[in-house]
Design a protein around this motif. Structure first.
Motif, mmCIF file in Angstrom:
data_model
loop_
_atom_site.group_PDB
_atom_site.id
_atom_site.type_symbol
_atom_site.label_atom_id
_atom_site.label_comp_id
_atom_site.label_asym_id
_atom_site.label_seq_id
_atom_site.Cartn_x
_atom_site.Cartn_y
_atom_site.Cartn_z
ATOM 1 N N LEU A 278 0.822 -1.205 0.000
ATOM 2 C CA LEU A 278 0.000 0.000 0.000
ATOM 3 C C LEU A 278 0.862 1.263 0.000
ATOM 4 N N LEU A 279 1.911 1.286 0.816
ATOM 5 C CA LEU A 279 2.768 2.464 0.918
ATOM 6 C C LEU A 279 3.468 2.758 -0.410
ATOM 7 N N LEU A 280 4.062 1.739 -1.021
ATOM 8 C CA LEU A 280 4.749 1.943 -2.298
ATOM 9 C C LEU A 280 3.763 2.354 -3.388
ATOM 10 N N SER A 281 2.559 1.801 -3.349
ATOM 11 C CA SER A 281 1.546 2.168 -4.342
ATOM 12 C C SER A 281 1.111 3.616 -4.166
ATOM 13 N N VAL A 282 0.902 4.036 -2.926
ATOM 14 C CA VAL A 282 0.491 5.423 -2.670
ATOM 15 C C VAL A 282 1.595 6.396 -3.071
ATOM 16 N N ILE A 283 2.850 6.037 -2.789
ATOM 17 C CA ILE A 283 3.960 6.894 -3.206
ATOM 18 C C ILE A 283 3.981 7.027 -4.719
#
Length: 305
Positions: A278-283
């Motif tokens: 989720l974090l890498l996708s949001v970034i």
């Protein structure tokens, strides 16, 4: 401009919600998560206890809404393997991955800008062919294989750089080279195409007719305009580099998000795996949004497209 930003922001929020649902569904892709957490040979009573403890006995939609609500409040859960809160664990590793991504982006630009300019200045010559060959090789060569070649050369043969680990800038050199060389061809082709177009423009011919030095014409007038699309592409490529760091960090045992993702997959640490995805996708979504806004600011025609 504000209307365009609001529109793109709305799309980004919808994409982020979709990604969050897909990230949560990662738990169920490998089968029954309660069985995976209980381990092989676990009794049915133990499996049911794990299922109730983690709330897997509830409907999936209810589980997702509850997980998303906690996520918004900053509660990312507890790591199953590391026995600690997920938030500080992930944030601690994020710094290394960001450093690697920025360093790889710098390597890509250092390689691509000179090659792109040379290829455009000597279009259809052997220099152009060599530059294009370097670009094609960089895109065709898998980054994990290139990483192994770097280890054999710089660590095993020449003993110049450490094979693996974290802690100093030397540990980032080979990972940044492996990632950056793979990203360089996209920049190189874009710079080459932009330089060829700009070098044929009327204002470039006027600058040459005035007797300006060739270096001034190329770097001050031509490259300044040809490199504008690269600024927007750099944001998107940085997102790719951050997401593609999993393999490279695993090979070099860098203590970053990529290596943590590998560990979480190995040990079935679902909460950590979900947050990393989720974090890498949001970034990546935020970087894409920044790229769209930069393009719209540089070219007003995009705002009404």
């Amino acid at each position: 401009m504000l209307a365009y930003i609001a529109k793109r922001l709305g799309v980004a929020v919808l994409v982020a919600l979709t990604v969050s649902f897909l990230a949560y569904m990662l738990v169920f892709l490998s089968g029954d998560p309660a069985l995976a957490l209980a381990g092989e040979g676990a009794r049915q009573a133990d499996i049911e206890m794990v299922r109730k403890t983690y709330g897997f006995d509830r409907p999936i939609v209810v589980q997702y809404v509850d997980w998303l609500a906690k996520l918004v409040q900053g509660n990312l859960g507890m790591s199953v393997y590391f026995k600690t809160e997920v938030a500080p664990l992930v944030l601690e590793k994020l710094r290394t991955t960001l450093l690697l991504g920025v360093a790889a982006l710098g390597v890509a630009l250092v390689i691509s800008v000179p090659l792109g300019v040379l290829a455009a200045l000597y279009k259809n010559s052997w220099i152009d062919r060599v530059c294009l060959g370097v670009a094609v090789l960089g895109q065709a060569l898998p980054n994990f294989f290139f990483a192994l070649l770097l280890i054999m050369l710089f660590s095993i043969s020449w003993h110049l750089l450490p094979v693996s680990g974290s802690g100093s800038w030397q540990h980032l050199v080979m990972p940044a080279l492996a990632l950056g060389y793979y990203a360089a061809p996209a920049f190189m082709r874009l710079i080459r195409a932009g330089m060829i177009e700009v070098l044929g423009a009327d204002y470039i011919r006027t600058a040459r007719a005035k007797g300006l030095p060739p270096a001034t014409v190329v770097f001050k007038h031509a490259l300044r305009n040809a490199i504008v699309p690269v600024v927007a592409l750099a944001a998107v490529q940085l997102g790719f580099l951050l997401g593609g760091s999993v393999v490279i960090e695993t090979i070099f045992a860098l203590d970053g998000l990529g290596y943590l993702a590998y560990q979480s997959i190995t040990y079935k640490d679902f909460p950590v795996m979900q947050v990393i995805v989720l974090l890498l996708s949001v970034i990546y979504i935020l970087l894409t949004l920044a790229s769209d806004v930069a393009n719209a600011w540089l070219d007003p025609r995009i705002r009404v497209a």
